[in-house]
Design a protein around this motif. Sequence first.
Motif, short mmCIF file in Angstrom:
data_model
loop_
_atom_site.label_atom_id
_atom_site.label_comp_id
_atom_site.label_asym_id
_atom_site.label_seq_id
_atom_site.Cartn_x
_atom_site.Cartn_y
_atom_site.Cartn_z
N LEU A 1 109.28 52.77 -6.59
CA LEU A 1 108.03 53.23 -7.13
C LEU A 1 107.43 52.19 -8.07
CD1 LEU A 1 108.75 56.97 -7.96
CD2 LEU A 1 107.57 56.02 -6.00
N TYR A 2 108.30 51.59 -8.85
CA TYR A 2 107.86 50.56 -9.79
C TYR A 2 107.32 49.34 -9.08
CZ TYR A 2 109.70 46.22 -11.96
OH TYR A 2 109.93 44.95 -12.37
N ILE A 3 107.90 49.05 -7.90
CA ILE A 3 107.44 47.89 -7.13
C ILE A 3 106.03 48.13 -6.61
CG2 ILE A 3 107.84 46.64 -4.97
CD1 ILE A 3 110.84 47.11 -5.55
N VAL A 4 105.79 49.36 -6.11
CA VAL A 4 104.49 49.57 -5.52
C VAL A 4 103.44 49.94 -6.54
CG1 VAL A 4 105.48 50.20 -3.34
CG2 VAL A 4 104.90 51.98 -4.95
N VAL A 5 103.80 50.11 -7.70
CA VAL A 5 102.79 50.45 -8.68
C VAL A 5 102.39 49.26 -9.48
CG1 VAL A 5 103.29 52.82 -8.89
CG2 VAL A 5 104.56 51.21 -10.31
N ALA B 1 98.66 48.85 -9.00
CA ALA B 1 99.17 50.22 -8.82
C ALA B 1 99.58 50.81 -10.15
CB ALA B 1 100.33 50.24 -7.85
N ARG B 2 99.56 52.11 -10.20
CA ARG B 2 99.91 52.86 -11.42
C ARG B 2 100.80 54.02 -11.02
NH1 ARG B 2 94.86 55.29 -14.40
NH2 ARG B 2 94.74 53.12 -15.14
N ILE B 3 101.88 54.19 -11.76
CA ILE B 3 102.68 55.39 -11.61
C ILE B 3 102.66 56.13 -12.94
CG2 ILE B 3 104.83 54.12 -12.04
CD1 ILE B 3 106.22 56.26 -10.28
N TYR C 1 98.63 55.77 -8.17
CA TYR C 1 97.31 55.23 -7.84
C TYR C 1 97.50 53.81 -7.34
CZ TYR C 1 95.63 59.20 -10.55
OH TYR C 1 95.40 60.47 -11.00
N ILE C 2 96.79 53.47 -6.28
CA ILE C 2 96.83 52.11 -5.74
C ILE C 2 95.40 51.62 -5.57
CG2 ILE C 2 97.51 50.64 -3.81
CD1 ILE C 2 99.82 52.51 -3.26
N TRP C 3 95.11 50.47 -6.20
CA TRP C 3 93.82 49.82 -6.05
C TRP C 3 93.98 48.65 -5.07
CZ3 TRP C 3 95.59 51.92 -10.49
CH2 TRP C 3 94.73 52.66 -11.30
N ALA C 4 93.13 48.59 -4.08
CA ALA C 4 93.12 47.46 -3.14
C ALA C 4 91.74 46.81 -3.21
CB ALA C 4 93.43 47.92 -1.72
N SER C 5 91.71 45.55 -3.59
CA SER C 5 90.46 44.82 -3.69
C SER C 5 89.96 44.44 -2.29
CB SER C 5 90.67 43.56 -4.52
OG SER C 5 89.57 42.68 -4.43
N THR D 1 97.37 59.61 -5.09
CA THR D 1 98.29 60.40 -4.25
C THR D 1 99.46 60.94 -5.03
OG1 THR D 1 99.57 60.33 -2.19
CG2 THR D 1 99.66 58.38 -3.58
N ASP D 2 99.99 62.04 -4.55
CA ASP D 2 101.30 62.50 -4.98
C ASP D 2 102.33 61.97 -4.00
OD1 ASP D 2 100.54 63.90 -7.28
OD2 ASP D 2 99.98 65.68 -6.12
N LEU D 3 103.59 62.16 -4.33
CA LEU D 3 104.67 61.55 -3.55
C LEU D 3 105.72 62.57 -3.15
CD1 LEU D 3 105.17 58.45 -5.87
CD2 LEU D 3 103.93 58.46 -3.70
N LYS D 4 106.39 62.26 -2.05
CA LYS D 4 107.52 63.08 -1.63
C LYS D 4 108.64 62.16 -1.16
CE LYS D 4 108.93 66.93 1.36
NZ LYS D 4 108.50 67.92 2.37
N TYR D 5 109.84 62.38 -1.69
CA TYR D 5 111.00 61.59 -1.31
C TYR D 5 111.78 62.35 -0.25
CZ TYR D 5 115.43 59.08 -1.73
OH TYR D 5 116.57 58.35 -1.45
N THR D 6 112.11 61.67 0.87
CA THR D 6 112.79 62.33 1.98
C THR D 6 114.11 61.66 2.32
OG1 THR D 6 111.55 61.01 3.58
CG2 THR D 6 110.64 63.15 2.98
N GLY D 7 114.67 60.86 1.42
CA GLY D 7 115.91 60.12 1.70
C GLY D 7 117.11 61.02 1.72
#
Length: 477
Positions: free
Chosen positions: A10-14, A26-28, A273-277, A471-477
Amino acid sequence: MRTVCFLTGLYIVVASIDCKTPGLQARITNKGLNYATEVALDILTKQVTGLQIPDQHGATGDVSYDLTGLRINGFGKPSSRVSLIQNVGLAWSTSGTILNVHGNFHYKYHGIIPISDSGSFDLHTRNINFAINIELGSDTSGRPTIKSRGCSCSVGIADITFHGGTAWIYNLFSGLVADKLKGIVGGSNGIFCQQLNKLVNVNGMESLKNLPVTVDIANVFLLDYRFLSKPSFQPTFMETYHKGEVYWKANPHEAPLPVPPLLKSSDTSKMMYIWASDFLFNSMSYTAYKYQQLQYNVTNKDLPGGVLNTTCSTLVCIGKFIPEIGKKFPNTTVMLYMKAMTMPNMTVLNGSTMVYASGDIMFFAQQPGGKYTYFLTLSATMSTTISIRIQNEKIYAKVLKLPIKVKVKDSKIGQLSPEVLDLVIKGVIAIFVEPKLNELGSKGFPLPIIDSVHFVDSQLTTAKDTLLIATDLKYTG
């Protein structure tokens, strides 16, 4: 390991940028972090339950004892809280954990009359609280790092029940055994802190070492989402800022394009939240143009019904639409060589996304022996409106409008009717180009997120130069 993968993924993608503007941000939020810790506790419960504890030996007064076959057979999930430490990382704390340990004992009483016996016991501990600080950062290559910065654990109450043996002897060492087992469970070197430190410092870092910081696109492009700086931590969220650029896979180089500032937002109602320029997409466009990916030969195999025939018995062929072609090159076929002459440029505005492109359409007549004779070039400009949606952690695009303007740039077959040329090219666009673009858009643009984490109830907003995904998230591992 999965616990750390989830948290760090999560930290990587935020993150506050020192000098470079990110193409991907990105923001978590606290909501997302607390969800992550709930998932982590579920995983920790599975990892701790059944854990073997090393045999213990001790003595008190005239009694010596051995504790063997120690195994955790119960773990009560605690309440959990995560907070953000400015310029450092995360502080994760829990309270109210319950832990049960089963094992075997053997004691020997060295009194006037020696006594020895053995049996089993159950330890019940309550009000276990533990806390760990996690430092998140990045190395010189832009790869994420994670490190434990202190762990503490306390055990409030420990009750022990013995089974078998001589009851009056138990009172001589039961308190000592309970305290010893409390020490094994709690403290900075106890079971919990050992497991947490290992997850962060060993499993976590090992996972990050193997984690790619690029995403392969169509086997020819690379999406680079390396960190541009250390993460930033605010009271209600953490942010990371990434390169967010697409390179040519065989020869990665930065695109000479400006990176516009991203939309500002203080919203924290979602988990992520993910911002894409639009720079991210334009860097891909630049790379595709530079490496000649934006050109294509259109032949009869791409169009139905022999449209590019120069001679036909019906009106549906290019030789009838443009008689000059049929007269000059009878009984053959035409090939259209379509090539971008400038880099297509995407502009994201409030509520709409536009792509501007220009190119040449060159006409060739097929000759005997497979050779082609050039006879016409049209210049074309397009201002395309596209719709963008988010699904399954990918961004998808679809062409809504594809208006095109053409004019004769060069002709070897004399004057041609602009209206007829416009009709022919619009037909080619509708039959071939638009479906081709939509086919590419349907493949999706991958967002950098770890496996087993999925978007839920996602919303996509278009603003100046920015696509914002909430977005919200769901972990399915």
